[in-house]
Enzyme design. Structure first.
Site, PDB file in Angstrom:
ATOM      1  NE  ARG A  43      35.648  40.278  46.860  1.00 29.22           N
ATOM      2  CZ  ARG A  43      34.851  40.750  45.911  1.00 29.22           C
ATOM      3  NH1 ARG A  43      34.896  40.205  44.693  1.00 29.22           N
ATOM      4  NH2 ARG A  43      34.017  41.742  46.146  1.00 29.22           N
ATOM      5  CD  GLN A  69      31.598  37.570  39.440  1.00 31.83           C
ATOM      6  OE1 GLN A  69      32.253  37.738  40.459  1.00 31.83           O
ATOM      7  NE2 GLN A  69      30.854  36.499  39.258  1.00 31.83           N
ATOM      8  CG  HIS A  96      28.382  43.572  47.030  1.00 28.68           C
ATOM      9  ND1 HIS A  96      29.551  43.832  47.722  1.00 28.68           N
ATOM     10  CD2 HIS A  96      28.743  43.331  45.745  1.00 28.68           C
ATOM     11  CE1 HIS A  96      30.571  43.757  46.877  1.00 28.68           C
ATOM     12  NE2 HIS A  96      30.102  43.444  45.684  1.00 28.68           N
ATOM     13  CB  SER A 127      32.134  44.692  43.269  1.00 22.77           C
ATOM     14  OG  SER A 127      32.030  43.460  43.946  1.00 22.77           O
ATOM     15  CG  LEU A 128      37.053  41.637  40.751  1.00 18.79           C
ATOM     16  CD1 LEU A 128      37.930  40.837  41.685  1.00 18.79           C
ATOM     17  CD2 LEU A 128      36.673  40.841  39.524  1.00 18.79           C
ATOM     18  CD  GLN A 152      34.642  44.961  47.996  1.00 10.88           C
ATOM     19  OE1 GLN A 152      34.215  43.918  47.541  1.00 10.88           O
ATOM     20  NE2 GLN A 152      35.225  45.885  47.262  1.00 10.88           N
TER      21      GLN A 152
END
Length: 320
Positions: free
Chosen positions: A114, A9, A204, A89-90, A253
């Site tokens: 999510r 993102q 996170h 991440s994503l 994560q």
């Protein structure tokens, strides 16, 4: 040895993927598959915006996944073969789709939820993120500990490192006031700059635990297969070679820091010499160049990028 890496993102922009869809049937078909899976025109949002709707977390996540998957499928059709995949991440979801852990259509729905769960975990305006530049990880962690200790525990104030990006860049996340205190403390410890990030939630960190708890059963319920290519995970920078460990890494994560520098160093230690960033933007390419200076790095998100990628494919075929 080639690693394909996928952005997260923040890399999104209006118009992403449009030139690919207009130029290549495999990309066009991928966007059509995404629209069908979600039941609404994600492709139009990617191509035309509006930017404020694309920036919504629950839209950004499937949109970025769709562009990355369309671009990756095109490169595979042209002969690209990765020894490892990873994502920021994503982007780790894009990596799992590329590795065949789960289906693209299933991933689209999961990442949309999510995004929604992450947004709903913390009321808008109560969380924050900031990039700490020019200070090593240990001192950033110290600044966060001291900032958290300086707040009211009853208020649930949290701040911790969220993205360990390398090259002197650590992103912190948590409660708004605690992030501000940590930024001030980081400056006192020698940080060059503290840059507040325009995000809608503090990703996170421990504040994301409710989102993790909501997402976990959905991830566990996905039809999953052992990945065809090892996925070096954000949570521990370890290659995931079976479906169970790949899924558990995605669960963890949500509230754990993204250890991107460690991911790149692990890929380098495994013998990776070439990194291809696939999807919108070039953020990861820039980070890799600073972490693994000897590596060859290229990015692909537009037809204009193809000559550099074709050269990498040709070189890989010649050395095979």
């Amino acid at each position: 040895m080639i690693a394909v890496i996928f952005p997260g993102q923040g890399s999104q922009k209006v118009g992403m993927g449009q030139a690919l869809a207009e130029s290549f049937p495999v990309c066009r078909e991928t966007f059509a598959e995404a629209d069908d899976a979600l039941g609404w025109p994600l492709s139009r949002l990617c191509f035309e915006g509006p930017a404020d709707q694309l920036a919504l977390t629950e839209n950004t996540q499937p949109a970025t996944l769709a562009v990355s998957t369309a671009a990756y499928r095109l490169l595979v059709s042209r002969g690209l073969s990765a020894s490892f995949v990873a994502g920021h991440s994503l982007g780790e979801y894009s990596a799992n789709v590329a590795a065949g852990t789960f289906a693209f259509a299933d991933a689209l729905g999961v990442v949309r939820r999510r995004g929604l769960y992450m947004q709903e975990a913390v009321p808008v305006g109560t969380g924050a993120m900031a990039a700490i530049l020019g200070l090593d990880e240990e001192l950033v962690a110290q600044a966060c500990r001291e900032a958290a200790a300086g707040g009211s525990e009853s208020a649930g104030e949290v701040v911790s490192p969220a993205n360990l990006n390398g090259a002197g860049q650590v992103v912190i996340a948590g409660s708004r006031d605690a992030v501000a205190r940590a930024g001030d403390r980081a400056k006192a410890l020698g940080a060059r700059r503290v840059v507040p990030l325009p995000v809608s939630a503090p990703f996170h960190c421990a504040l994301m635990t409710p989102a993790q708890e909501r997402l976990a059963p959905e991830l566990h319920a996905l039809p999953a297969h052992d990945p065809q290519v090892p996925i070096v995970a954000n949570v521990d920078a370890e290659p995931k070679c079976d479906a169970r460990s790949a899924i558990e890494a995605l669960v963890a994560q949500v509230s754990a820091p993204v250890r991107w520098e460690a991911v790149v160093r692990r890929l380098a230690s495994e013998g990776v010499t070439t990194y291809v960033e696939v999807g919108p933007g070039t953020v990861l390419s820039g980070l890799v160049r600073k972490i693994h200076r000897e590596a060859r790095v290229a990015s692909f998100g537009h037809p204009d990028d193809l000559p550099a990628i074709d050269a990498i494919i040709a070189m890989s075929a010649a050395s095979a």
